[in-house]
Design an enzyme around this catalytic site. Structure first.
Site, PDB file in Angstrom:
ATOM      1  N   TYR A 236       4.447   9.074  10.264  1.00 57.22           N
ATOM      2  CA  TYR A 236       3.240   9.095  11.092  1.00 57.22           C
ATOM      3  C   TYR A 236       3.465   9.463  12.553  1.00 57.22           C
ATOM      4  CZ  TYR A 236       4.389   4.079  11.844  1.00 57.22           C
ATOM      5  OH  TYR A 236       4.997   2.883  12.112  1.00 57.22           O
ATOM      6  N   CYS A 439     -18.320 -30.753 -23.015  1.00 60.26           N
ATOM      7  CA  CYS A 439     -18.860 -31.393 -24.225  1.00 60.26           C
ATOM      8  C   CYS A 439     -17.910 -32.388 -24.876  1.00 60.26           C
ATOM      9  CB  CYS A 439     -19.276 -30.331 -25.247  1.00 60.26           C
ATOM     10  SG  CYS A 439     -17.872 -29.537 -26.044  1.00 60.26           S
TER      11      CYS A 439
HETATM   12  O1  JCF Z   1       0.493   2.659  10.039  1.00 63.65           O
HETATM   13  C1  JCF Z   1       0.315   3.578  10.834  1.00 63.65           C
HETATM   14  N1  JCF Z   1      -0.367   4.632  10.478  1.00 63.65           N
HETATM   15  C2  JCF Z   1       0.867   3.523  12.217  1.00 63.65           C
HETATM   16  C3  JCF Z   1       1.367   2.329  12.726  1.00 63.65           C
HETATM   17  C4  JCF Z   1       0.915   4.684  12.991  1.00 63.65           C
HETATM   18  C5  JCF Z   1       1.437   4.634  14.260  1.00 63.65           C
HETATM   19  O2  JCF Z   1       1.510   5.723  15.011  1.00 63.65           O
HETATM   20  C6  JCF Z   1       1.946   3.440  14.799  1.00 63.65           C
HETATM   21  C7  JCF Z   1       1.903   2.288  14.009  1.00 63.65           C
HETATM   22  C8  JCF Z   1       2.416   1.117  14.573  1.00 63.65           C
HETATM   23  C9  JCF Z   1       2.931   1.143  15.852  1.00 63.65           C
HETATM   24  N2  JCF Z   1       2.481   3.454  16.063  1.00 63.65           N
HETATM   25  C10 JCF Z   1       2.954   2.325  16.572  1.00 63.65           C
HETATM   26  C11 JCF Z   1       3.492   2.389  17.929  1.00 63.65           C
END
Ligand code: JCF
Length: 502
Positions: A236, A439
């Site tokens: 992510y 019952c």
């Molecule tokens: O679960 C996620 N999609 C996600 C969690 C995405 C992120 O950019 C995150 C996160 C948790 C902490 N960024 C941080 C800093």
């Protein structure tokens, strides 16, 4: 074969296996049968065993795990792993502005600080797993670390290599000199169910939820155990790049990660939206889809899409000012078991039900949870007075997942003396009653059946009432105005004994 031929064959095999693995585990579109993959895998394994100098750090053979470690080493993150600020919505509120007040504030703050009329946000589900940082040097996975306290975490490289969907080598010919990718390790719901069934069959402990199962599987010092658990990964974010240009938006970053071979969430789950209204409608859509998703999420995440604007906003202490987590109502909560009672169904099936101290979970107030059957209550050892984890996901019936044993009420052991001051649970283990609570007929449980039944048949008021409810119900005669409560009264006062009396 000459040495050159051996080196070339090993390299070809690695390349093929890497491609087939990516097709199977990331694209979900295998191009060869499993048997072909296995054959090539064994060929590479045999080559590497005979010529250990042919082994490379990106070889798919590393995915089966290796010798257990004495302990995980600590690694300091080159870029700290931050946390996210939170927002909540009150989905009970009918009015949009009340329902999403915190979202509106978030968007207003960003617009004010940037002096922009409309902000574009990248969205994504918030995965309920474990955050991991992956470091690739010259395109090869070098190190994987858990979040830890955000400054330093545990070196879990060996375990991470066993996760089939994580590339050991980036899928481009000119990889960046350095790339650090952040993402979440998790266990899909179906893999969690399967693991728990296997654990149960083996008499091993089961996991309370997919997150715990993922954490327990990743934190194995023996990576061969991790290799046997089906862990998944979603990328992510990029934490740093050297030797390539950083994409200008978060959405483009995700697309690039996908091209490099990382699993990223499906495009329809990460639209770029505009303003608070766009965020709110994404939130409500994902909340609807949540029960049907193959993995657990605990909310959604919004990020200002433009990296230039992200940089302008910067960070406060340990969180970016350009992103927040928007939490869903929790699907699990802890509450007290006030009583365990039995419900008698239409066919006499007796279901133990926990009467609970009211608790808000999954967006509603829950006061009862099913315990399924006698074996389940005993396996989980649920007792009156216990603190339990209750779970309500989507529209499914709330259930007791596990007992919080540390909070079980205890008393000094009966018959104890000065030298043996043991403690014992204040309440006994659950036993199904021998007679129907409604019952008084005998309760029978056939050999090999999980379900015990009241033997009273239609002489049992509960069975009679439910038989009539079934008859009058939507799927049968659909009799208007003849609902559960009314039928219960008609049966209780003896006005109606069977459907013929209606
Ligand atoms: O679960 C996620 N999609 C996600 C969690 C995405 C992120 O950019 C995150 C996160 C948790 C902490 N960024 C941080 C800093």
């Amino acid at each position: 074969m000459s040495t050159n031929d051996l080196v070339a064959r090993a390299s070809d095999l690695r390349q093929l296996l890497t491609r087939y693995g990516h097709e199977y585990y990331v694209l979900d579109a295998p191009s060869v049968p499993d048997a072909e993959y296995d054959r090539l895998f064994r060929e590479l394994q045999a080559l590497e065993d005979a010529h250990p100098e042919l082994k490379t750090p990106d070889s798919p053979t590393l995915r089966v795990g290796g010798a257990p470690l004495p302990a995980f080493s600590q690694v300091t993150h080159r870029v700290p792993m931050l946390s996210l600020g939170n927002a909540f919505s009150d989905m009970q509120a009918a009015d949009f502005d009340l329902r999403h007040a915190e979202l509106i504030q978030f968007d207003e703050r960003i617009r004010r600080e940037l002096g922009e009329p409309v902000i574009r946000y990248a969205t994504e589900p918030k995965f309920d797993g474990l955050a991991i940082s992956l470091l690739y040097r010259d395109g090869v996975l070098e190190q994987a670390a858990t979040r830890g306290d955000g400054i330093s975490g545990e070196n879990v490289t060996e375990n991470i290599r066993t996760i089939q969907s994580i590339p050991l080598k980036l899928a481009i010919s000119q990889p960046p000199a350095l790339l650090e990718v952040r993402g979440e390790v998790l266990m899909f719901k179906r893999d969690f169910e399967r693991l728990n069934a296997e654990q149960l069959a083996r008499g091993d402990k089961t996991f309370a939820n997919p997150r715990n199962a993922a954490a327990g599987s990743l934190r194995q010092l023996d990576s061969r155990i991790t290799a046997q658990r089906r862990l998944s990964f979603f990328a992510y974010a990029i934490a740093q790049v050297e030797g390539a240009s950083w994409p200008a938006t978060h959405a483009a970053e995700m697309d690039w990660l996908q091209q490099l071979g990382f699993p990223v969430v499906a495009a329809d789950l990460r639209p770029v939206v505009e303003g608070a209204a766009g965020l709110a409608s994404y939130y409500e859509t994902v909340m609807q889809r949540r029960p049907a998703l193959p993995f657990e999420i605990d909310g959604v995440v919004y990020k200002v899409d433009s990296r230039a604007l992200q940089e302008e906003l910067g960070f406060v202490s340990r969180a970016p000012r350009w992103a927040i987590a928007h939490k869903f109502p929790a699907e699990e909560a802890i509450t007290l078991v006030e009583a365990i009672e039995e419900q008698v169904g239409r066919t006499g099936a007796i279901t133990p039900v926990a009467r609970l101290q009211a608790v808000f979970v999954g967006g509603v107030t829950v006061t009862n949870a099913t315990l399924h059957n006698e074996d389940e209550v005993r396996r989980k050892d649920v007792r009156v007075g216990d603190s339990v984890i209750v779970r309500r996901a989507g529209d499914v019936i709330p259930e007791v997942v596990a007992v919080v044993l540390e909070r079980r009420p205890m008393r000094p052991q009966a018959g104890g003396d000065l030298f043996s001051q043991g403690e014992e649970p204040q309440y006994p283990a659950y036993r199904l009653p021998s007679h129907c609570p409604v019952c008084g007929s005998h309760v029978v449980r056939e050999e090999g059946e999980a379900i015990a039944r009241c033997s009273g048949g239609l002489s049992c008021q509960a069975q009679r009432s439910q038989a009539i409810q079934h008859f009058a119900g939507r799927r049968m005669m659909d009799i208007d105005g003849l609902g559960e409560r009314y039928i219960d009264k008609l049966v209780e006062y003896g006005y109606v004994h069977s459907v013929a009396d209606l």
